[in-house]
Write a protein that holds these residues in place. Structure first.
Motif, short mmCIF file in Angstrom:
data_model
loop_
_atom_site.label_atom_id
_atom_site.label_comp_id
_atom_site.label_asym_id
_atom_site.label_seq_id
_atom_site.Cartn_x
_atom_site.Cartn_y
_atom_site.Cartn_z
N ALA A 1 0.85 -1.20 0.00
CA ALA A 1 0.00 0.00 0.00
C ALA A 1 0.88 1.24 0.00
O ALA A 1 1.70 1.42 0.91
CB ALA A 1 -0.92 -0.01 1.22
N ARG A 2 0.70 2.11 -0.98
CA ARG A 2 1.58 3.26 -1.14
C ARG A 2 0.90 4.59 -0.82
O ARG A 2 1.59 5.57 -0.55
CB ARG A 2 2.14 3.28 -2.56
CG ARG A 2 3.00 2.07 -2.87
CD ARG A 2 3.48 2.04 -4.31
NE ARG A 2 4.28 0.84 -4.57
CZ ARG A 2 4.73 0.51 -5.77
NH1 ARG A 2 4.44 1.28 -6.83
NH2 ARG A 2 5.44 -0.59 -5.93
N THR A 3 -0.40 4.63 -0.90
CA THR A 3 -1.13 5.85 -0.58
C THR A 3 -1.90 5.65 0.72
O THR A 3 -2.10 4.52 1.17
CB THR A 3 -2.11 6.23 -1.70
OG1 THR A 3 -3.15 5.23 -1.77
CG2 THR A 3 -1.40 6.31 -3.05
N VAL B 1 -5.99 -1.79 3.30
CA VAL B 1 -5.28 -2.94 3.88
C VAL B 1 -5.72 -3.17 5.32
O VAL B 1 -6.02 -4.30 5.73
CB VAL B 1 -3.76 -2.71 3.81
CG1 VAL B 1 -3.03 -3.75 4.66
CG2 VAL B 1 -3.27 -2.79 2.37
N LEU B 2 -5.80 -2.10 6.10
CA LEU B 2 -6.20 -2.24 7.49
C LEU B 2 -7.67 -2.64 7.60
O LEU B 2 -8.05 -3.37 8.53
CB LEU B 2 -5.95 -0.94 8.24
CG LEU B 2 -4.48 -0.63 8.52
CD1 LEU B 2 -4.33 0.76 9.12
CD2 LEU B 2 -3.87 -1.66 9.45
N PRO C 1 -4.70 -2.06 -7.23
CA PRO C 1 -3.24 -2.05 -7.06
C PRO C 1 -2.77 -2.84 -5.82
O PRO C 1 -1.72 -3.48 -5.85
CB PRO C 1 -2.91 -0.56 -6.92
CG PRO C 1 -4.04 0.15 -7.57
CD PRO C 1 -5.25 -0.69 -7.31
N VAL C 2 -3.53 -2.77 -4.74
CA VAL C 2 -3.15 -3.50 -3.52
C VAL C 2 -3.14 -5.00 -3.79
O VAL C 2 -2.20 -5.71 -3.40
CB VAL C 2 -4.10 -3.16 -2.35
CG1 VAL C 2 -3.82 -4.07 -1.16
CG2 VAL C 2 -3.96 -1.70 -1.95
N GLN C 3 -4.15 -5.49 -4.47
CA GLN C 3 -4.20 -6.91 -4.78
C GLN C 3 -3.06 -7.31 -5.72
O GLN C 3 -2.43 -8.35 -5.54
CB GLN C 3 -5.54 -7.26 -5.42
CG GLN C 3 -5.71 -8.76 -5.68
CD GLN C 3 -6.92 -9.07 -6.53
OE1 GLN C 3 -7.16 -8.40 -7.53
NE2 GLN C 3 -7.69 -10.07 -6.13
N ALA C 4 -2.78 -6.47 -6.71
CA ALA C 4 -1.72 -6.78 -7.68
C ALA C 4 -0.35 -6.84 -6.97
O ALA C 4 0.44 -7.76 -7.23
CB ALA C 4 -1.70 -5.74 -8.79
N ARG C 5 -0.09 -5.87 -6.11
CA ARG C 5 1.19 -5.89 -5.39
C ARG C 5 1.25 -7.05 -4.41
O ARG C 5 2.32 -7.67 -4.23
CB ARG C 5 1.39 -4.57 -4.65
CG ARG C 5 1.51 -3.35 -5.57
CD ARG C 5 1.90 -2.11 -4.79
NE ARG C 5 1.62 -0.90 -5.57
CZ ARG C 5 0.64 -0.05 -5.31
NH1 ARG C 5 -0.14 -0.24 -4.26
NH2 ARG C 5 0.45 1.01 -6.07
N SER C 6 0.14 -7.36 -3.78
CA SER C 6 0.11 -8.48 -2.85
C SER C 6 0.40 -9.80 -3.58
O SER C 6 1.12 -10.66 -3.06
CB SER C 6 -1.26 -8.57 -2.15
OG SER C 6 -1.51 -7.41 -1.38
#
Length: 348
Positions: free
Chosen positions: A34-36, A43-44, A194-199
């Motif tokens: 998570a970047r933003t 995420v939380l 994006p969170v799912q892709a990075r995960s």
């Protein structure tokens, strides 16, 4: 009856690792996936409804251990006093970080608590893995049934080891990686975008690192405590746990590559369940193995309370575990589905 309660405590500890393990994994990867601020809130939110309930399993397991095996409880909690204080403070910091980050919109405030959440989660994984390594390796129990240990000595296992040595640290690093992978698969299942892709990208890398670490830990355990494998081979029923572990590990890669998000996460849970169950089955009937003299070891037989107390306790435990299990089924069912972008992550 002692065997039944040994299994009960082992199961409760295993369930704790599986449930709170993905919470730790989410925390470990929090700043990477998570970047933003919106993504970190997402995420939380993925663990928001369940993280504090998952931690209850650790408290419940400790209570059951105290009820059934008070000598083990007193020896472990006194001998590992410093390590347990570290765990307690890390759990406190982790909870405060989750609940406090959204109280202020100041970026510095949120960065501080996000970092605290990530570091405390990572350190908790290492410390709990190290604790498992100590149980497998053994501790310097004396004839009175108590022991004391420094955090570290010369980093070598021996008659008077420290809590941290090369073997326990190896188990700690392995635990860090496997829980990070477990959490990554949970985020793949619960998030989108994006969170799912990075995960997913992190899950692939971490589980490829878990494989050689798992082999190293297996070989190191065979050298440090070969009796565990001797016991497993002598008890054919325990090989079911080994198959559960191997099936879970294979399932992680198979179902992840096929895009089966929930099944991949369940495979990760199966790997952890099988790994811990096989370890406890191989360790049975020993709770705490003495490095000074095997005769000083605390076992299910010499540390249990009277049989009548165990029988009465089993009745009340059955009622309690049925209520707790029903609540967790309802909880996970009520928060099924993906977490929306920018979802609220606190207040549960």
């Amino acid at each position: 009856m002692e065997t039944v309660w040994f299994a009960i405590v082992s199961v409760m500890l295993t369930v704790y690792v599986v449930l709170d393990g993905f919470d730790f994994g989410v925390g470990i990867l929090h700043r990477f996936v998570a970047r933003t601020d919106e993504e970190r809130s997402t995420v939380l939110a993925a663990i928001g409804p369940v993280w504090d309930g998952n931690e209850v399993w650790l408290v419940a397991a400790a209570g059951v251990l105290f009820m059934g095996f008070p000598r083990v409880y007193s020896a472990a909690f006194s001998g590992f006093y410093m390590a347990l204080m570290i765990v307690l403070w890390l759990l406190i910091l982790r909870g405060i970080a989750i609940e406090s980050r959204s109280h202020q919109a100041n970026p510095l405030w949120r960065e501080f608590w996000d970092t605290t959440f990530a570091l405390s989660s990572a350190l908790l994984a290492v410390v709990l893995g190290t604790a498992l390594g100590n149980v497998v390796r053994g501790v310097p129990l004396d004839a009175s049934g108590f022991f004391t240990m420094p955090l570290f000595t010369d980093f070598r296992p021996g008659v008077q080891p420290g809590i941290f040595d090369w073997y326990t640290m190896l188990v700690g690093v392995f635990t860090l990686c496997v829980l990070a992978g477990h959490g990554a698969l949970y985020l793949v299942w619960k998030t989108t975008g994006p969170v799912q892709a990075r995960s997913a990208a992190w899950a692939r890398k971490i589980w490829l690192a878990v494989l050689p670490l798992w082999v190293l830990v297996t070989l190191a355990t065979a050298w440090i405590q070969p009796v565990i494998y001797t016991n497993l081979l002598a008890r054919p029923w325990s090989l079911v746990f080994v198959l559960l572990m191997l099936g879970g590990l294979c399932g992680v890669f198979r179902f992840f590559n096929r895009g089966s998000e929930l099944t991949a996460f369940l495979s990760s849970s199966s790997f952890l369940l099988g790994l811990l169950a096989a370890t406890m089955a191989g360790n049975y009937p020993v709770w705490l193995r003495s490095t000074l003299d095997p005769a000083h070891s605390l076992t299910a037989a010499n540390s249990a309370v009277q049989s009548y107390a165990l029988q009465v306790g089993l009745v009340w435990w059955s009622i309690g575990i049925a209520l707790a299990g029903g609540y967790f089924v309802y909880l996970f069912h009520s928060v099924r589905g993906k977490v929306g972008s920018g979802a609220e992550e606190h207040g549960y």
